[in-house]
Design a protein around this motif. Sequence first.
Motif, PDB file in Angstrom:
ATOM      1  N   GLY A 249     -13.783   6.137   7.677  1.00  0.00           N
ATOM      2  CA  GLY A 249     -12.342   6.317   7.832  1.00  0.00           C
ATOM      3  C   GLY A 249     -11.974   7.184   9.019  1.00  0.00           C
ATOM      4  O   GLY A 249     -12.840   7.674   9.753  1.00  0.00           O
ATOM      5  N   PHE A 250     -10.660   7.386   9.188  1.00  0.00           N
ATOM      6  CA  PHE A 250     -10.189   8.168  10.336  1.00  0.00           C
ATOM      7  C   PHE A 250      -8.869   8.856  10.040  1.00  0.00           C
ATOM      8  O   PHE A 250      -8.174   8.547   9.068  1.00  0.00           O
ATOM      9  N   PHE A 251      -8.543   9.792  10.922  1.00  0.00           N
ATOM     10  CA  PHE A 251      -7.227  10.452  10.942  1.00  0.00           C
ATOM     11  C   PHE A 251      -6.726  10.386  12.368  1.00  0.00           C
ATOM     12  O   PHE A 251      -7.400  10.829  13.298  1.00  0.00           O
ATOM     13  N   LEU A 252      -5.528   9.835  12.562  1.00  0.00           N
ATOM     14  CA  LEU A 252      -4.941   9.729  13.892  1.00  0.00           C
ATOM     15  C   LEU A 252      -3.566  10.366  13.913  1.00  0.00           C
ATOM     16  O   LEU A 252      -2.703  10.034  13.099  1.00  0.00           O
ATOM     17  N   LEU A 253      -3.373  11.293  14.856  1.00  0.00           N
ATOM     18  CA  LEU A 253      -2.068  11.909  15.088  1.00  0.00           C
ATOM     19  C   LEU A 253      -1.437  11.270  16.323  1.00  0.00           C
ATOM     20  O   LEU A 253      -2.062  11.212  17.382  1.00  0.00           O
ATOM     21  N   VAL A 254      -0.207  10.782  16.178  1.00  0.00           N
ATOM     22  CA  VAL A 254       0.525  10.187  17.294  1.00  0.00           C
ATOM     23  C   VAL A 254       1.862  10.913  17.427  1.00  0.00           C
ATOM     24  O   VAL A 254       2.652  10.935  16.477  1.00  0.00           O
ATOM     25  N   GLU A 255       2.101  11.517  18.597  1.00  0.00           N
ATOM     26  CA  GLU A 255       3.354  12.247  18.788  1.00  0.00           C
ATOM     27  C   GLU A 255       4.252  11.578  19.825  1.00  0.00           C
ATOM     28  O   GLU A 255       3.836  11.346  20.966  1.00  0.00           O
TER      29      GLU A 255
END
Length: 366
Positions: A249-255
């Motif tokens: 799995g993953f964690f992605l932050l998009v701002e």
Amino acid sequence: MIFKKIGVLFTSLLLLVSCASVKEKTTQTSLDSNKTKPKNIILLIGDGMGLSQISASYYYNDSTPSFDRFETIGLIKTSSASELITDSASSATAYATGISTYNGAVGVNVDTIAVKTIIEHLIPRNISTGIISTSSVVHATPASFYAHVKSRRLYDDIASFLPDSNLDFIAGGGSQFFDNRKDMRDIFKELKNKGYEVHKNTLPFEASEKKQAIILAPDGMPKMLEGRGDFLPNTTKLALEKLSKNDNGFFLLVEGSQIDWAGHSNEADYLISELLDFDKTIGVALDFAKNNPETLVLVTADHETGGFTLAQDGKDYNKIKPVFSTGGHSATLIPIFAKGPGEDNFKGIFKNTVLFDKLMSLYGIN
């Protein structure tokens, strides 16, 4: 006697139906429980994006806004430990670490002591991580997820955290903080030495097996009004292509950073163009989640900027006039939208620090 036997038979049938019902409910509960934990989480933060900014996507969009695809919505209280009205650093640190801190703090508590971020919790568990921003990647919001400094203005210090961050994907601006520094450090070279594929001119066409650092502007990326194009949706697609290769799995932050900047400068056209770009990027995340149902998509903001309002123009109720009440931030509650496994956790009203707790729980981390 016959009636007695019929009664016993009827009672037996009732018990049989009851047991089947319990079994069905137990199975269903078990299935529902399995659906409440996502493998992947995409957190999209529209910096400075309040409810009126979101509403603008309904009035200035040529198509149905991506916000329309959500059914689960909550509200977030954003005050910092030091002020009623938060700044980006404090609010992002609350999201990233679960602690309330002072305005300007990046990944540290009120005593300026470093606090472990969600990304730092996930990487040792072999979960892939990434950050994307239309500001520099050392700006307050993205920085709060990987760096620890007492002031958000310490950009050189923040950049120094990146080579050892072990982030799998980094994209945004900020090259002036990577080379030609006063301390003579070359962060680009350090990234390469740590196994990163570095891109300084153009967005690569495909994801790499290596970790990727894509730094395409000296500071923030250009405005949408200045021709930034599809940088945000395209880097999000690229990040998802790369991060989704990890079975853990993953964690992605998009701002979407510049919604905030437009609010500060009280420029409605600038704000709306950035908001629509962010809305398009939300669509990319939702499309990915549709094809990868183990993915939870969250959309929120760190605070509202500009006191933005969609007001009537004079006495004309059919004409909207974008209006600002401040050049700073406001104290309004911030919406959070959730779609995917675990989305029910984001209903109701809660403090920004609680977002961290909810994310950690969904990843199964105490």
